[in-house]
Write a protein that holds these residues in place. Structure first.
Motif, short mmCIF file in Angstrom:
data_model
loop_
_atom_site.label_atom_id
_atom_site.label_comp_id
_atom_site.label_asym_id
_atom_site.label_seq_id
_atom_site.Cartn_x
_atom_site.Cartn_y
_atom_site.Cartn_z
N LEU A 1 -6.17 7.57 -5.33
CA LEU A 1 -6.73 8.21 -6.52
C LEU A 1 -7.75 9.30 -6.15
N VAL A 2 -8.49 9.07 -5.08
CA VAL A 2 -9.43 10.10 -4.60
C VAL A 2 -8.66 11.33 -4.14
N ILE A 3 -7.59 11.11 -3.39
CA ILE A 3 -6.74 12.22 -2.94
C ILE A 3 -6.16 12.98 -4.13
N ALA A 4 -5.70 12.22 -5.13
CA ALA A 4 -5.11 12.85 -6.32
C ALA A 4 -6.17 13.60 -7.12
N TYR A 5 -7.36 13.04 -7.21
CA TYR A 5 -8.44 13.67 -8.00
C TYR A 5 -8.80 15.03 -7.43
N PHE A 6 -8.82 15.12 -6.10
CA PHE A 6 -9.17 16.39 -5.45
C PHE A 6 -7.94 17.26 -5.21
N GLN A 7 -6.77 16.80 -5.76
CA GLN A 7 -5.53 17.58 -5.72
C GLN A 7 -5.14 17.98 -4.30
N PRO B 1 0.81 -1.23 0.00
CA PRO B 1 0.00 0.00 0.00
C PRO B 1 0.84 1.27 0.00
N CYS B 2 1.99 1.24 0.70
CA CYS B 2 2.84 2.43 0.74
C CYS B 2 3.52 2.68 -0.61
N ILE B 3 3.87 1.62 -1.34
CA ILE B 3 4.40 1.81 -2.69
C ILE B 3 3.33 2.47 -3.56
N ILE B 4 2.10 2.00 -3.45
CA ILE B 4 1.00 2.55 -4.24
C ILE B 4 0.80 4.03 -3.93
N LEU B 5 0.71 4.36 -2.64
CA LEU B 5 0.49 5.75 -2.24
C LEU B 5 1.68 6.62 -2.61
N SER B 6 2.89 6.10 -2.43
CA SER B 6 4.09 6.86 -2.79
C SER B 6 4.10 7.18 -4.28
N SER B 7 3.70 6.20 -5.09
CA SER B 7 3.65 6.42 -6.54
C SER B 7 2.65 7.51 -6.89
N ILE B 8 1.48 7.45 -6.26
CA ILE B 8 0.45 8.45 -6.54
C ILE B 8 0.89 9.84 -6.10
N PHE B 9 1.55 9.91 -4.94
CA PHE B 9 2.00 11.21 -4.42
C PHE B 9 3.05 11.85 -5.32
N HIS B 10 3.82 11.02 -6.06
CA HIS B 10 4.92 11.55 -6.85
C HIS B 10 4.62 11.62 -8.34
N VAL B 11 3.38 11.33 -8.72
CA VAL B 11 2.97 11.45 -10.13
C VAL B 11 1.94 12.55 -10.25
N GLU B 12 2.14 13.42 -11.22
CA GLU B 12 1.18 14.51 -11.45
C GLU B 12 -0.05 13.95 -12.16
N MET B 13 -1.16 13.87 -11.44
CA MET B 13 -2.36 13.24 -11.97
C MET B 13 -3.14 14.22 -12.84
N ASN B 14 -3.66 13.73 -13.95
CA ASN B 14 -4.52 14.52 -14.83
C ASN B 14 -5.54 13.60 -15.47
N GLU B 15 -6.38 14.16 -16.32
CA GLU B 15 -7.46 13.38 -16.92
C GLU B 15 -6.92 12.21 -17.75
N ASN B 16 -5.81 12.45 -18.46
CA ASN B 16 -5.23 11.40 -19.29
C ASN B 16 -4.71 10.25 -18.44
#
Length: 312
Positions: A176-182, A47-62
């Protein structure tokens, strides 16, 4: 993909497995110690690898569209592997009672324990994110199609559905929810997650090393005559099919590389536990897991070399 980086990563993984094998002599490996290993890996490190990846990737619609695509492709690839394994088992061992196990071992890979850490090393945070999504597709296939195949009464009930909801899946959804709401977590949380993510690969490889030392020669001989089906399918045939598919799919390079790497992973580590839960051949699961992991140390660099030459 840089082949020298892959070889170096595989060499490090091999050393970790060796350390795990040596450590197995210092303690008694039983259900309690197995549970500690699996709990730390599945409920903390992954889970920490997953969250770390999300935190360090700039999320966008694509990125969100690509996540859905990778999830769907993961399910398709897993089903192809299961289908090929079932076909080979039916042709060569038609009267065998373990056709279901052989089929599942042929399609379901170690995309979490080994795949996510390896993609994180080779492809960075974005690769780790897509690898985690691929693993989510594998989990979904395991606890739906896999459980349905293993059950004697062929019922998909609420208990089976609950099995799909595990902590890595929750981490993906929450991230992903955290990333979606920036929303940007505090630096303390990000650093903590990053450091816990770093224990995933060592713990997983130590566990494999310990598992290697628990195999008994009699059990290997008993089930060994049939494991060529999942070994051949999972390590060679399925990656070859996926590489062929990649020739026709116009995907971003990181996504294509992630899918290819995940398709090359050995059989899932939890196979023996899954089989034991549904009264299937537990020994076959453990033996295939260990043998496929050891062989994968050779086949992954070989398949990546072929992919670099003919696909990428």
């Amino acid at each position: 993909m840089e082949l020298n980086v892959v070889i170096q990563s595989i060499a490090i993984i091999s050393c970790m497995i060796l350390i795990g094998a040596i450590l197995s002599k210092t303690f008694k490996f039983n259900e309690d110690t197995r549970g500690v290993f699996i709990s730390l890996i599945v409920n903390v490190a992954i889970p920490c690898i997953i969250l770390s990846s999300i935190f360090h990737v700039e999320m966008n619609e694509n990125i969100f569209k690509m996540i859905v695509l990778v999830f769907c492709l993961s399910i398709l690839i897993n089903l192809i592997g299961i289908g090929v394994g079932w076909l080979l088992a039916f042709v060569f061992y038609r009267q065998s009672a373990i056709k279901r196990e052989l089929a599942l071992l042929s399609g379901l890979g170690n995309t979490g324990f080994i795949g996510i850490p390896l993609c994180a090393v080779l492809l960075g945070p974005e690769g780790a994110l897509y690898a985690a999504i691929f693993d989510a597709g594998m989990d979904f296939t395991t606890w739906t199609v896999g459980v349905f195949m293993l059950q004697k009464n062929k019922i998909f009930d609420i208990q089976t559905f609950k099995s799909v909801i595990n902590i890595p899946i929750v981490a993906i959804v929450a991230g992903l929810v955290i990333a979606y709401f920036q929303f940007t977590p505090p630096l303390l949380v990000i650093n903590l997650v990053d450091q816990l993510a770093a224990i995933a690969a060592p713990l997983a490889m130590f566990y494999i090393g310990v598992l290697v030392m628990t195999l008994q020669g009699s059990k290997v001989k008993e089930s060994g005559s049939k494991v060529w089906i999942p070994l051949t399918t999972k390590l060679l045939i399925l990656p070859g099919i996926v590489a062929f598919l990649m020739l026709f799919l116009k995907l971003e390079q990181t996504i294509m590389q992630t899918i290819l790497i995940q398709s090359m992973m050995p059989t899932l580590t939890l196979a023996s536990i899954l089989f034991a839960k549904y009264s299937a051949d537990e020994n076959l699961g453990a033996i295939t897991t260990v043998l496929s992991t050891l062989l994968a140390l050779l086949t992954i660099p070989f398949m990546i070399y072929l992919v670099n030459v003919y696909v990428l």
